[in-house]
Design an enzyme around this catalytic site. Structure first.
Site, mmCIF file in Angstrom:
data_model
loop_
_atom_site.group_PDB
_atom_site.id
_atom_site.type_symbol
_atom_site.label_atom_id
_atom_site.label_comp_id
_atom_site.label_asym_id
_atom_site.label_seq_id
_atom_site.Cartn_x
_atom_site.Cartn_y
_atom_site.Cartn_z
ATOM 1 N N LYS A 43 -47.253 51.938 47.975
ATOM 2 C CA LYS A 43 -47.349 53.111 48.855
ATOM 3 C C LYS A 43 -47.647 54.367 48.023
ATOM 4 O O LYS A 43 -47.470 54.353 46.802
ATOM 5 C CB LYS A 43 -46.037 53.276 49.630
ATOM 6 C CG LYS A 43 -44.816 53.541 48.746
ATOM 7 C CD LYS A 43 -43.510 53.372 49.528
ATOM 8 C CE LYS A 43 -42.309 53.624 48.643
ATOM 9 N NZ LYS A 43 -41.049 53.223 49.300
ATOM 10 N N ARG A 141 -31.997 55.245 58.324
ATOM 11 C CA ARG A 141 -33.378 55.725 58.245
ATOM 12 C C ARG A 141 -34.233 55.047 59.305
ATOM 13 O O ARG A 141 -34.739 55.723 60.195
ATOM 14 C CB ARG A 141 -33.943 55.499 56.833
ATOM 15 C CG ARG A 141 -35.300 56.114 56.626
ATOM 16 C CD ARG A 141 -35.745 56.109 55.174
ATOM 17 N NE ARG A 141 -36.118 54.787 54.683
ATOM 18 C CZ ARG A 141 -36.624 54.567 53.471
ATOM 19 N NH1 ARG A 141 -36.808 55.583 52.624
ATOM 20 N NH2 ARG A 141 -36.941 53.358 53.083
ATOM 21 N N HIS A 170 -32.945 47.887 53.949
ATOM 22 C CA HIS A 170 -33.161 48.670 52.725
ATOM 23 C C HIS A 170 -31.828 49.271 52.315
ATOM 24 O O HIS A 170 -31.086 49.783 53.166
ATOM 25 C CB HIS A 170 -34.193 49.765 53.003
ATOM 26 C CG HIS A 170 -34.687 50.482 51.777
ATOM 27 N ND1 HIS A 170 -35.239 49.818 50.692
ATOM 28 C CD2 HIS A 170 -34.732 51.799 51.456
ATOM 29 C CE1 HIS A 170 -35.591 50.698 49.776
ATOM 30 N NE2 HIS A 170 -35.290 51.910 50.210
ATOM 31 N N ARG A 226 -38.811 43.396 47.075
ATOM 32 C CA ARG A 226 -39.834 44.441 47.232
ATOM 33 C C ARG A 226 -39.780 45.356 46.017
ATOM 34 O O ARG A 226 -38.972 46.279 45.959
ATOM 35 C CB ARG A 226 -39.572 45.269 48.496
ATOM 36 C CG ARG A 226 -39.524 44.470 49.793
ATOM 37 C CD ARG A 226 -39.435 45.392 50.997
ATOM 38 N NE ARG A 226 -38.306 46.296 50.948
ATOM 39 C CZ ARG A 226 -37.097 46.048 51.468
ATOM 40 N NH1 ARG A 226 -36.863 44.903 52.095
ATOM 41 N NH2 ARG A 226 -36.135 46.939 51.373
ATOM 42 N N TYR A 270 -50.252 84.548 34.961
ATOM 43 C CA TYR A 270 -49.726 85.455 35.982
ATOM 44 C C TYR A 270 -48.376 86.037 35.584
ATOM 45 O O TYR A 270 -47.478 85.306 35.171
ATOM 46 C CB TYR A 270 -49.554 84.707 37.304
ATOM 47 C CG TYR A 270 -50.836 84.220 37.918
ATOM 48 C CD1 TYR A 270 -51.832 85.109 38.307
ATOM 49 C CD2 TYR A 270 -51.062 82.860 38.112
ATOM 50 C CE1 TYR A 270 -53.016 84.655 38.880
ATOM 51 C CE2 TYR A 270 -52.241 82.396 38.686
ATOM 52 C CZ TYR A 270 -53.206 83.304 39.063
ATOM 53 O OH TYR A 270 -54.372 82.855 39.634
ATOM 54 N N CYS A 318 -50.686 77.512 36.450
ATOM 55 C CA CYS A 318 -51.506 77.928 37.597
ATOM 56 C C CYS A 318 -51.832 76.698 38.452
ATOM 57 O O CYS A 318 -51.415 75.592 38.134
ATOM 58 C CB CYS A 318 -52.793 78.582 37.115
ATOM 59 S SG CYS A 318 -52.531 79.892 35.903
ATOM 60 N N MET A 319 -52.594 76.895 39.499
ATOM 61 C CA MET A 319 -52.883 75.759 40.391
ATOM 62 C C MET A 319 -53.734 74.698 39.688
ATOM 63 O O MET A 319 -53.523 73.499 39.867
ATOM 64 C CB MET A 319 -53.593 76.249 41.654
ATOM 65 C CG MET A 319 -53.704 75.159 42.724
ATOM 66 S SD MET A 319 -54.595 75.672 44.184
ATOM 67 C CE MET A 319 -53.481 76.862 44.899
ATOM 68 N N ASP A 320 -54.700 75.159 38.890
ATOM 69 C CA ASP A 320 -55.679 74.225 38.318
ATOM 70 C C ASP A 320 -55.716 74.233 36.793
ATOM 71 O O ASP A 320 -56.436 73.437 36.195
ATOM 72 C CB ASP A 320 -57.085 74.579 38.814
ATOM 73 C CG ASP A 320 -57.070 74.950 40.276
ATOM 74 O OD1 ASP A 320 -56.636 74.106 41.074
ATOM 75 O OD2 ASP A 320 -57.433 76.099 40.612
HETATM 76 C C1 LIG Z 1 -40.260 52.393 48.546
HETATM 77 C C2 LIG Z 1 -39.554 51.207 49.057
HETATM 78 C C3 LIG Z 1 -39.291 50.115 48.225
HETATM 79 C C4 LIG Z 1 -39.537 50.133 46.738
HETATM 80 O O1 LIG Z 1 -38.456 50.778 46.105
HETATM 81 P P1 LIG Z 1 -38.404 50.972 44.518
HETATM 82 O O2 LIG Z 1 -37.116 51.674 44.277
HETATM 83 O O3 LIG Z 1 -39.585 51.803 44.166
HETATM 84 O O4 LIG Z 1 -38.466 49.610 43.925
HETATM 85 C C5 LIG Z 1 -38.749 48.983 48.800
HETATM 86 N N1 LIG Z 1 -38.463 48.945 50.124
HETATM 87 C C6 LIG Z 1 -38.671 49.976 50.952
HETATM 88 C C7 LIG Z 1 -38.329 49.869 52.383
HETATM 89 C C8 LIG Z 1 -39.205 51.157 50.441
HETATM 90 O O5 LIG Z 1 -39.392 52.200 51.253
#
Ligand SMILES: *Cc1c(COP(=O)(O)O)cnc(C)c1O
Length: 379
Positions: A43, A141, A170, A226, A270, A318-320
């Protein structure tokens, strides 16, 4: 390690070490039972590392499935030819159902409205209708309350367009060993999955562990883990096992675009927060700023590396663009010199974790931020 510079049209980039990424994935995979699957979380553009290139490398390193946060992220992987199952880690809005089905993505599901709309669309398109049921065991969540899962499945399972491919939760405190909160979540999860099975519902792949739980709590591996942050070599917990050897995947580099020898008292950037303290100090400019993820809160508080030596960043970021100073007479920099903002240069190393500490945040956010605009170079 010198950066290989391709035809970049800007002298700043994120260097992504795909062999480190593969090494990390294999290191995590080695902690799993052979039958346990590994879902790789890519992600937020693979935590800033570039989702497509990372997914392709992770596929070679044993990723069984991928997870993303948004429909767009899933579509990007499909467009790049990733064929593994892809889970969206929350329930998309109803309006997205068609695109989810078209791209063959698996949504997380926890409302019956979404489930049924997804089932309808899947049936209409002769698509698989595979989804994962999310259970809220305590994170507060997303997901169904554990006591409601049987009723939920009972309410949607009649639909021929739906197939439960997974059931997951989670953890809120997986980074802390010996936590009662963790044990409670785990207990709620095991009981909810048990209740589903007792009622005759197949849960599909059962999964719960993020990176921290993967190495701290093998009993939470179930059918699949995961893994996210660990793939990128960053810290998921302060209690990381000593034998876990992960390598940081991302380095941030730039080249000096301009150097001046400034006279005593010259203001830089700045607000002139920094004024040249020693006659003849070199002020060097690099083309990276907070628009690239180099947080402005680091202004005057971070170092960069050139030729294995440390120099302090000066003036407001700065920004860039941003500036650093060569106050010592014993050092010189020139236009075109390679500058390391994060990563190894000679014997010195600036870690994403060091930068996170300076910023008062975690490596996750620092890495994500560098994914904003910088070009990725894969080495
Ligand atoms: C982001 C996420 C993960 C991965 O977590 P890490 O701490 O980066 O390993 C696993 N499960 C869910 C639901 C997440 O949102």
């Amino acid at each position: 390690m010198a950066a290989r510079q391709k035809s970049l049209n800007r002298w700043s980039w994120a260097e992504i070490d795909l062999s480190a990424l593969k090494h990390n994935a294999q290191t995590i995979k080695a902690r799993l039972e052979p039958r346990t699957k590994m879902m790789c979380v890519v992600k937020a553009n693979a935590y800033g590392h570039g989702a497509v290139a990372c997914a392709k490398a992770l596929r070679l390193a044993g990723a069984d499935q991928f997870a993303v946060a948004t429909v767009e992220e899933g579509k990007e992987l499909r467009a790049a030819g990733i064929t593994q199952p892809i889970l969206i880690l929350s329930e998309p809005p109803l309006e997205a159902v068609e695109e989810v089905v078209e791209a063959n993505l698996m949504p997380s599901v926890y409302t019956s409205d979404f489930a049924l709309a997804f089932g309808e669309m899947s049936a209409a398109r002769a698509a698989s209708g595979r989804y994962h049921l999310a259970i809220d065991t305590g994170m507060t969540r997303i997901g169904i309350a554990p006591e409601d899962v049987v009723e939920f499945r009972s309410a949607i399972d009649f639909h021929r367009g739906l197939e439960c491919a997974g059931t997951f939760t989670h953890f809120a405190t997986a980074d802390t060993p010996n936590s009662w909160d963790f044990e409670l979540q785990l207990d709620h999860f095991i009981k909810a999955v048990g209740a589903l099975r007792d009622a005759g519902f197949k849960p599909g792949l059962v999964h719960a562990a993020n990176t921290a739980a993967t190495y701290l709590f093998p009993k939470a591996h179930f059918d699949m883990v995961r893994a996210g942050i660990g793939l990128y070599g960053l810290r998921a917990s302060n209690f990381e096992p000593k034998d876990l050897e992960l390598e940081e995947v991302m380095s941030i580099r730039a080249r000096v675009t301009r150097v001046v020898e400034a006279s005593l008292g010259t203001g830089v950037s700045y607000g002139f927060d920094y004024r040249v303290p020693i006659q003849g100090t070199q002020i060097a400019t690099i083309p990276i700023g907070y628009g690239d993820g180099l947080s402005r809160t680091l202004s005057g508080r971070m170092d960069v590396l050139v030729g294995g030596k440390r120099f302090k960043q000066v003036g407001r970021i700065c920004m860039d663009q941003s500036m650093f100073a060569v106050e010592s007479r014993n050092a010189q920099v020139e236009q075109g010199d390679l500058v390391t903002i994060v990563g190894r240069d000679g014997d010195d190393f600036i870690s994403i974790e060091d930068m996170a500490e300076l910023r008062g945040t975690i490596g996750y956010e620092v890495a994500c931020d560098f994914g904003l605009r910088l070009e990725h170079i894969y080495v």
